[in-house]
Design a protein around this motif. Structure first.
Motif, PDB file in Angstrom:
ATOM      1  N   LEU A  49       0.834  -1.211   0.000  1.00  0.00           N
ATOM      2  CA  LEU A  49       0.000   0.000   0.000  1.00  0.00           C
ATOM      3  C   LEU A  49       0.868   1.261   0.000  1.00  0.00           C
ATOM      4  CD1 LEU A  49      -2.813  -1.095   2.468  1.00  0.00           C
ATOM      5  CD2 LEU A  49      -3.072  -0.633   0.021  1.00  0.00           C
ATOM      6  N   ARG A  50       1.985   1.209   0.701  1.00  0.00           N
ATOM      7  CA  ARG A  50       2.882   2.368   0.741  1.00  0.00           C
ATOM      8  C   ARG A  50       3.619   2.577  -0.581  1.00  0.00           C
ATOM      9  NH1 ARG A  50       4.492   1.201   6.986  1.00  0.00           N
ATOM     10  NH2 ARG A  50       3.123   2.792   7.888  1.00  0.00           N
ATOM     11  N   GLU A  51       3.782   1.513  -1.329  1.00  0.00           N
ATOM     12  CA  GLU A  51       4.380   1.644  -2.666  1.00  0.00           C
ATOM     13  C   GLU A  51       3.408   2.304  -3.636  1.00  0.00           C
ATOM     14  OE1 GLU A  51       5.964  -1.910  -4.500  1.00  0.00           O
ATOM     15  OE2 GLU A  51       6.701  -2.620  -2.554  1.00  0.00           O
ATOM     16  N   VAL A  52       2.143   1.910  -3.537  1.00  0.00           N
ATOM     17  CA  VAL A  52       1.127   2.331  -4.505  1.00  0.00           C
ATOM     18  C   VAL A  52       0.533   3.702  -4.169  1.00  0.00           C
ATOM     19  CG1 VAL A  52      -1.122   1.716  -5.500  1.00  0.00           C
ATOM     20  CG2 VAL A  52       0.600  -0.050  -5.138  1.00  0.00           C
ATOM     21  N   PHE A  53       0.374   4.000  -2.864  1.00  0.00           N
ATOM     22  CA  PHE A  53      -0.210   5.278  -2.431  1.00  0.00           C
ATOM     23  C   PHE A  53       0.868   6.162  -1.822  1.00  0.00           C
ATOM     24  CE2 PHE A  53      -3.825   2.457  -2.571  1.00  0.00           C
ATOM     25  CZ  PHE A  53      -4.877   3.259  -2.987  1.00  0.00           C
TER      26      PHE A  53
END
Length: 198
Positions: A49-53
């Protein structure tokens, strides 16, 4: 999955706030709770999630004092919370419920020990919240204003960012149900971030 995360990231109305219930950061405790995931799998999803957002707010639930939770298991769970570095952690002391499997498990944890462990995690939660919010200081954030409140004898309008971070601005006009851009300042309104409408 990455496909799912990228799919929801492409939706303009999707807010980057994810509440992912953890319960414990210790695999032994998770197994006793009959959870069908491991701490490692959970961490992998948080990192995805931290990679994508961009700077998503990750929040969670954790139970302390589940039957059989040793000091070592508690320390392992706390270390996992430190590793993930959540924006907010909702901490609950295990409460015995009649008719559940956990209620008849051996090694029920004394209330005073549950309280001690809860206090340790509440302190950690406060530190993590301040760390996350510090990144927002000096930035402009879109805020949906909801209500007027009085904090320390001063009136403020309070709302949430897309990440579900509470922001307060001086109540100079009725902002209820309005989306406004707010410049976040280093000033705080009690425990809340504060700023001014741009």
């Amino acid at each position: 999955t990455r496909e799912f995360a990228e799919g929801i990231a492409a939706l303009p109305k999707m807010c980057p706030h994810f509440h992912l219930s953890l319960q414990s950061g210790c695999n032994t405790t998770l197994k006793r709770m009959n959870r069908r995931y491991t701490a490692e799998e959970y961490y992998e999803k948080c990192e995805l999630l931290r990679e994508v957002f961009d700077h998503p707010a990750l929040t969670t639930d954790v139970i302390v004092g589940f039957p059989g939770e040793t000091e070592e298991e508690f320390r392992e769970s706390k270390a996992f919370l430190e590793k993930v570095n959540f924006y907010e952690t909702h901490i609950f002391k295990y409460s015995r419920r009649k008719g559940t499997k956990a209620a008849v498990m051996e090694n029920q944890i004394p209330e005073e020990l549950k309280t001690k462990r809860s206090d340790i995690l509440l302190k950690l939660d406060k530190e993590h919240r301040k760390e996350y919010e510090a990144v927002l200081v000096g930035t402009e954030q879109e805020v949906l204003f909801e209500e007027e409140v009085t904090i320390d004898r001063k009136d403020w309008f309070v709302g949430h960012t897309k990440e579900y971070v509470k922001i307060a601005v001086p109540a100079e006009e009725n902002l209820a149900n309005q989306l406004q851009m707010v410049k976040v300042s280093a000033e705080r309104a009690g425990d809340l971030l504060a700023g001014e409408v741009r």
